[in-house]
Design a protein around this motif. Structure first.
Motif, PDB file in Angstrom:
ATOM      1  N   LEU A  29      -2.742 -11.410  65.478  1.00  0.00           N
ATOM      2  CA  LEU A  29      -3.335 -10.174  65.415  1.00  0.00           C
ATOM      3  C   LEU A  29      -2.397  -9.545  64.760  1.00  0.00           C
ATOM      4  O   LEU A  29      -3.233  -8.578  63.567  1.00  0.00           O
ATOM      5  N   ILE A  30      -1.307 -10.047  64.062  1.00  0.00           N
ATOM      6  CA  ILE A  30      -0.030  -9.486  63.377  1.00  0.00           C
ATOM      7  C   ILE A  30      -0.708  -9.550  61.369  1.00  0.00           C
ATOM      8  O   ILE A  30      -1.415  -8.870  61.565  1.00  0.00           O
ATOM      9  N   VAL A  31      -1.621 -10.424  61.392  1.00  0.00           N
ATOM     10  CA  VAL A  31      -1.568 -10.948  60.448  1.00  0.00           C
ATOM     11  C   VAL A  31      -3.125  -9.659  59.477  1.00  0.00           C
ATOM     12  O   VAL A  31      -3.286  -9.832  59.082  1.00  0.00           O
ATOM     13  N   ALA A  32      -4.197  -9.537  61.569  1.00  0.00           N
ATOM     14  CA  ALA A  32      -5.045  -8.841  61.089  1.00  0.00           C
ATOM     15  C   ALA A  32      -4.997  -8.046  60.906  1.00  0.00           C
ATOM     16  O   ALA A  32      -5.346  -6.631  59.953  1.00  0.00           O
ATOM     17  N   LEU A  33      -3.304  -7.162  61.608  1.00  0.00           N
ATOM     18  CA  LEU A  33      -3.242  -6.138  61.198  1.00  0.00           C
ATOM     19  C   LEU A  33      -2.846  -5.492  60.573  1.00  0.00           C
ATOM     20  O   LEU A  33      -2.834  -4.637  59.929  1.00  0.00           O
ATOM     21  N   GLY A  34      -1.564  -6.730  60.320  1.00  0.00           N
ATOM     22  CA  GLY A  34      -1.012  -6.066  58.377  1.00  0.00           C
ATOM     23  C   GLY A  34      -2.316  -6.217  57.737  1.00  0.00           C
ATOM     24  O   GLY A  34      -1.977  -5.648  56.221  1.00  0.00           O
ATOM     25  N   ALA A  35      -2.970  -7.032  57.172  1.00  0.00           N
ATOM     26  CA  ALA A  35      -4.178  -7.090  56.172  1.00  0.00           C
ATOM     27  C   ALA A  35      -5.185  -6.105  56.428  1.00  0.00           C
ATOM     28  O   ALA A  35      -5.193  -4.704  55.205  1.00  0.00           O
ATOM     29  N   PHE A  36      -5.248  -5.036  57.586  1.00  0.00           N
ATOM     30  CA  PHE A  36      -5.796  -3.538  57.920  1.00  0.00           C
ATOM     31  C   PHE A  36      -4.902  -2.690  56.672  1.00  0.00           C
ATOM     32  O   PHE A  36      -5.131  -1.944  56.076  1.00  0.00           O
ATOM     33  N   GLY A  37      -4.197  -2.808  57.539  1.00  0.00           N
ATOM     34  CA  GLY A  37      -2.636  -1.792  56.947  1.00  0.00           C
ATOM     35  C   GLY A  37      -2.413  -1.651  55.899  1.00  0.00           C
ATOM     36  O   GLY A  37      -2.383  -0.702  54.867  1.00  0.00           O
ATOM     37  N   ALA A  38      -2.126  -3.533  55.014  1.00  0.00           N
ATOM     38  CA  ALA A  38      -2.234  -3.465  53.830  1.00  0.00           C
ATOM     39  C   ALA A  38      -3.697  -2.810  52.949  1.00  0.00           C
ATOM     40  O   ALA A  38      -3.653  -1.953  51.509  1.00  0.00           O
ATOM     41  N   TYR A  39      -4.856  -3.091  53.173  1.00  0.00           N
ATOM     42  CA  TYR A  39      -6.245  -2.213  52.258  1.00  0.00           C
ATOM     43  C   TYR A  39      -6.433  -1.014  52.657  1.00  0.00           C
ATOM     44  O   TYR A  39      -6.491  -0.611  51.736  1.00  0.00           O
ATOM     45  N   ALA A  40      -6.010  -0.384  53.587  1.00  0.00           N
ATOM     46  CA  ALA A  40      -5.769   0.531  54.505  1.00  0.00           C
ATOM     47  C   ALA A  40      -4.755   2.338  53.821  1.00  0.00           C
ATOM     48  O   ALA A  40      -5.796   3.426  52.985  1.00  0.00           O
ATOM     49  N   ILE A  41      -3.984   2.060  52.745  1.00  0.00           N
ATOM     50  CA  ILE A  41      -3.361   2.619  52.550  1.00  0.00           C
ATOM     51  C   ILE A  41      -3.101   3.042  51.199  1.00  0.00           C
ATOM     52  O   ILE A  41      -3.470   4.044  50.448  1.00  0.00           O
ATOM     53  N   GLU A  42      -4.069   1.972  50.422  1.00  0.00           N
ATOM     54  CA  GLU A  42      -4.616   2.353  49.226  1.00  0.00           C
ATOM     55  C   GLU A  42      -6.564   1.916  48.513  1.00  0.00           C
ATOM     56  O   GLU A  42      -6.436   2.560  47.903  1.00  0.00           O
ATOM     57  N   GLN A  43      -6.493   1.546  50.203  1.00  0.00           N
ATOM     58  CA  GLN A  43      -8.187   1.501  50.058  1.00  0.00           C
ATOM     59  C   GLN A  43      -8.911  -0.006  48.855  1.00  0.00           C
ATOM     60  O   GLN A  43      -9.340   0.735  48.350  1.00  0.00           O
ATOM     61  N   ARG A  44      -7.620  -0.488  48.682  1.00  0.00           N
ATOM     62  CA  ARG A  44      -7.600  -1.766  47.178  1.00  0.00           C
ATOM     63  C   ARG A  44      -7.469  -2.795  48.656  1.00  0.00           C
ATOM     64  O   ARG A  44      -6.476  -3.033  48.541  1.00  0.00           O
ATOM     65  N   PHE A  45      -8.345  -3.775  47.711  1.00  0.00           N
ATOM     66  CA  PHE A  45      -8.035  -5.439  48.265  1.00  0.00           C
ATOM     67  C   PHE A  45      -7.282  -6.166  47.549  1.00  0.00           C
ATOM     68  O   PHE A  45      -6.398  -6.822  48.605  1.00  0.00           O
ATOM     69  N   PHE A  46      -6.209  -5.358  46.626  1.00  0.00           N
ATOM     70  CA  PHE A  46      -4.938  -6.220  46.185  1.00  0.00           C
ATOM     71  C   PHE A  46      -4.303  -6.445  47.019  1.00  0.00           C
ATOM     72  O   PHE A  46      -3.876  -7.217  46.516  1.00  0.00           O
ATOM     73  N   GLY A  47      -4.069  -4.951  47.683  1.00  0.00           N
ATOM     74  CA  GLY A  47      -3.206  -4.569  47.946  1.00  0.00           C
ATOM     75  C   GLY A  47      -2.824  -5.543  49.649  1.00  0.00           C
ATOM     76  O   GLY A  47      -1.737  -6.353  49.614  1.00  0.00           O
ATOM     77  N   VAL A  48      -4.137  -6.557  50.277  1.00  0.00           N
ATOM     78  CA  VAL A  48      -4.518  -7.053  50.860  1.00  0.00           C
ATOM     79  C   VAL A  48      -3.196  -8.847  50.202  1.00  0.00           C
ATOM     80  O   VAL A  48      -2.798  -9.494  51.221  1.00  0.00           O
ATOM     81  N   TYR A  49      -3.947  -9.025  48.959  1.00  0.00           N
ATOM     82  CA  TYR A  49      -3.190  -9.986  48.301  1.00  0.00           C
ATOM     83  C   TYR A  49      -1.798 -10.480  47.644  1.00  0.00           C
ATOM     84  O   TYR A  49      -1.180 -11.446  48.128  1.00  0.00           O
ATOM     85  N   ALA A  50      -1.615  -9.032  47.598  1.00  0.00           N
ATOM     86  CA  ALA A  50      -0.483  -8.744  47.271  1.00  0.00           C
ATOM     87  C   ALA A  50       0.928  -8.969  48.800  1.00  0.00           C
ATOM     88  O   ALA A  50       1.275  -9.894  48.664  1.00  0.00           O
ATOM     89  N   THR A  51       0.506  -9.034  49.820  1.00  0.00           N
ATOM     90  CA  THR A  51       1.363  -8.373  51.399  1.00  0.00           C
ATOM     91  C   THR A  51       1.060 -10.143  51.290  1.00  0.00           C
ATOM     92  O   THR A  51       2.681 -10.239  51.627  1.00  0.00           O
ATOM     93  N   LEU A  52      -0.032 -10.529  51.145  1.00  0.00           N
ATOM     94  CA  LEU A  52      -0.274 -12.043  51.395  1.00  0.00           C
ATOM     95  C   LEU A  52       0.656 -13.159  50.823  1.00  0.00           C
ATOM     96  O   LEU A  52       1.607 -14.089  51.573  1.00  0.00           O
TER      97      LEU A  52
END
Lengths: 502, 159
Positions: free
Chosen positions: A394-417
């Protein structure tokens, strides 16, 4: 602070949005605090991805409500199961669990929460009264003071972090280094971008916080055992009887609240230290110190009051100076920046009603929380039956969600990971993460003010700083905190005596 | 408040050497890269990276000395491992990485629901009262992003 600003702040916070956010924040703080390994830090970091979509006061009301309330859940598990859900609850668990073994868990919870309520209100009121004065005083701060303060914040948190001092310092430096990615404030030049346009603006604060806090903790939790443990006994919480008993213990409440408040204002020295100091004070103040370790209620009252007054104290430097006192308050500071409320003395001149609204939201959250606790206490214990294994995904899914939502760039999800992987590598090898997070937040402040300082002094920074007493005090304190801590660790012979709950 | 930084793991001198060298090496490489930066942009990162190199090398040397000292006393040196033990977290970490890459190829909704259901199911048991709410969380996240926040989510082969 004038009454008109107070009125405007009250008007801003007494709207459906902020009030709903306070209610939601209290529930999230309560639930997350119960789960050992999660706590408010993870909740705050996950929430951070969504705050930009909310009205500023609503967003920060949500965050400060989580921050104000997550300690209690940790105390409940500490008392019932001897598994403190938060660092600040470790002291409470000592006497609280002894009381639980004697069948007095309900009493410990009721009196502990009531003491914490008093502590939280003391913290909130002092925040409301003191913050405008500190902000006014801080208006005279120049680059030298900010450089010194940023260094002081990071060195104190590094010196108090659990584990090796050297690794804490490296962790802080890693945070500073991550903050240098992208265009520098000193020169329009992209640094460490490796030709990627995605890195030109640096790493978004949400990616770093979600990575370091939420993703790292999800990985750590996934590596742990399956369940927290289940409390099978019945708990009857005598809320009504708690207050007369608390009145008899008022000096322990006062001592705990005062300690928490003062400790909270010192960067790095958070709830864990405050709670243990209050526990020690309670033992000294008690007419029956021999009962400590065998279920002394004073040993619950003082740490609980300290635990909750810390939050108000920590928000003072966070809001007025823009220098967070702990990792959790660093996330709140990031939230303030994201919604356009740049923390610092100017917040209290340029956006005074909003700043007051945030502080009032913190006060109201503490009031609302007591009501929620009384209503949901019996259901809260059931959360302990949720398998720990359910939380990391749940934390990973929510984290990925927030990381994407903030700039609407999928790069953010990779960077977060990627930041999460770095955090996990550090955590598994004994590097505390709180200094890295704090340094990442403070890094741009430090660099920008160092650049200003250099231009103001034409390179002769030392003689300029020597002539600035406030800056000198912070620098001396920074050096002292590291030096004294190194000496103490050498004397004790172990490197992991102290804990930090930042 | 508790934080990941509040709980650090036990480590061995050998791992201290390895991580010290790793941090020093990466920081040194980045330090060399600053040579291309204008002076005003490179001073601060050089201070930071230089400090990482120095402190990490100190840590590596200290770890080596500790290792040698422990070998002399013939006491067991930590768990004797250079790399951390691969625990139950490793499959989860792999699943998380696969999930992130699947979002862009398979689509946000499907990959999120599958990731949540699969990992929660494996870790918390395949019971309807666990799986049902978990799948609902995945769908809710999609609906919040797509319809409440009006953020276009990545759509792959599916949804």
């Amino acid at each position: 602070m004038s009454l008109s600003i107070l009125g405007e702040g009250l008007q801003l916070v007494l709207q459906p949005g902020p009030m709903l956010a306070i209610l939601l924040g209290c529930i999230i703080g309560l639930v997350m605090g119960v789960i050992p390994g999660l706590g408010g830090g993870v909740a705050l970091s996950v929430i951070l991805g969504f705050v930009v979509f909310l009205d500023p006061v609503t967003a920060i009301a949500l965050m400060v409500s989580i921050y104000a309330t997550d300690q209690f859940g940790g105390s409940v598990t500490g008392i019932l199961l001897n598994i403190p859900g938060t660092g600040g609850a470790t002291a409470t668990a000592v006497e609280g669990h002894e009381l639980a073994k004697q069948g007095r868990a309900g009493e410990a919870i009721a009196i502990g929460r009531s003491a914490a309520f008093v502590g939280s209100i003391v913290g909130a009121v002092v925040l409301l009264l003191l913050a405008p004065f500190v902000a006014r005083w801080a208006l005279q701060f120049g680059p030298a003071e900010y450089v010194a303060l940023a260094l002081f914040g990071v060195t104190v948190i590094a010196s108090l972090a659990q584990g090796d001092l050297l690794k804490s310092m490296v962790s802080g430096l890693v945070g500073f280094a991550i903050a240098t990615i992208g265009y520098s404030s000193a020169a329009a030049y992209p640094r460490f971008t490796f030709g990627s346009l995605n890195l030109n603006n640096g790493l978004n604060i949400v990616w770093v916080i979600v990575g370091l806090f939420a993703i790292t903790q999800a990985f750590a939790l996934a590596s742990g055992s399956g369940t927290i443990g289940r409390y099978t006994g019945k708990v009857k919480v005598p809320w009504g009887a708690a207050w007369p008993q608390l009145w008899k213990l008022k000096r322990f409440v006062a001592a705990g609240s005062g300690t928490g408040l003062i400790i909270g204002m010192i960067p790095g020295a958070g709830a864990t230290i405050a709670a243990w100091l209050a526990y020690g004070q309670a033992q000294r103040l008690s007419p029956n110190p021999e009962r400590f370790g065998h279920g002394a209620i004073e040993g619950v009252v003082a740490p609980e009051a300290a635990n909750d007054s810390v939050a108000g104290g920590t928000l003072i430097p966070t809001m007025t100076l823009g220098i967070p006192g702990s990792a959790d308050s660093a996330i709140i500071l990031s939230g303030l920046i994201l919604v356009g409320m740049r923390p610092g003395p100017r917040l209290f001149t340029d956006q005074a009603p909003r700043a007051v609204a945030v502080m009032l939201a913190f006060l109201i959250a503490n009031l609302v929380f007591l009501g929620i606790v009384v209503l949901v206490m019996r259901y809260l214990i059931r959360i302990l039956a949720v398998p720990t294994g359910a939380w990391p995904p749940l934390i990973v899914a929510l984290g990925a969600f927030g990381a994407y939502a903030i700039e609407q760039r999928f790069f953010g999800v990779y960077a977060t990971l990627a930041v999460g992987a770095l955090g996990y590598l550090m955590l598994r090898n004994g590097y505390p993460l709180a200094p890295a997070l704090l340094a990442f937040v403070l890094g741009p402040i430090l660099e920008a003010n160092l650049t200003r300082l250099r231009s103001v002094t034409n390179g002769d920074m030392l003689s300029y700083v020597v002539g600035r007493p406030i800056a000198m005090v912070f620098l001396v304190l920074a050096v002292l905190s590291l030096g004294l801590n190194a000496l103490q660790r050498r004397k004790v012979g172990v490197s992991d005596e102290a804990t930090v709950d930042a | 408040m508790s934080a990941p930084g509040a709980e650090v793991e036990q480590h061995t001198p050998l791992r201290d050497v390895l991580t010290g060298m790793l941090f020093a090496g990466v920081a040194a490489c980045l330090y060399l890269q600053t040579a291309d930066f204008p002076v005003s942009a490179r001073t601060y990162p050089r201070i930071v990276l230089g400090a990482i190199v120095v402190l990490s090398l100190v840590q590596a040397v200290r770890g080596t000395l500790a290792y040698v000292a422990l070998r002399r006393t013939r006491r067991p040196v930590g768990d004797g491992r250079l790399l951390p033990r691969v625990g139950p977290g490793a499959p989860f970490a792999l699943a998380a990485v696969a999930y992130v890459f699947a979002i862009t190829t398979v689509g946000y909704l499907v990959s999120t629901v599958v990731f949540l259901v699969a990992t929660v199911g494996v870790r918390a048991g395949w019971r309807l009262r666990v799986i049902g709410p978990t799948a609902a969380v995945g769908v809710t996240l999609y609906l919040v992003l797509e319809h409440l926040l009006n953020i276009s989510v990545p759509q792959g082969w599916l949804l």
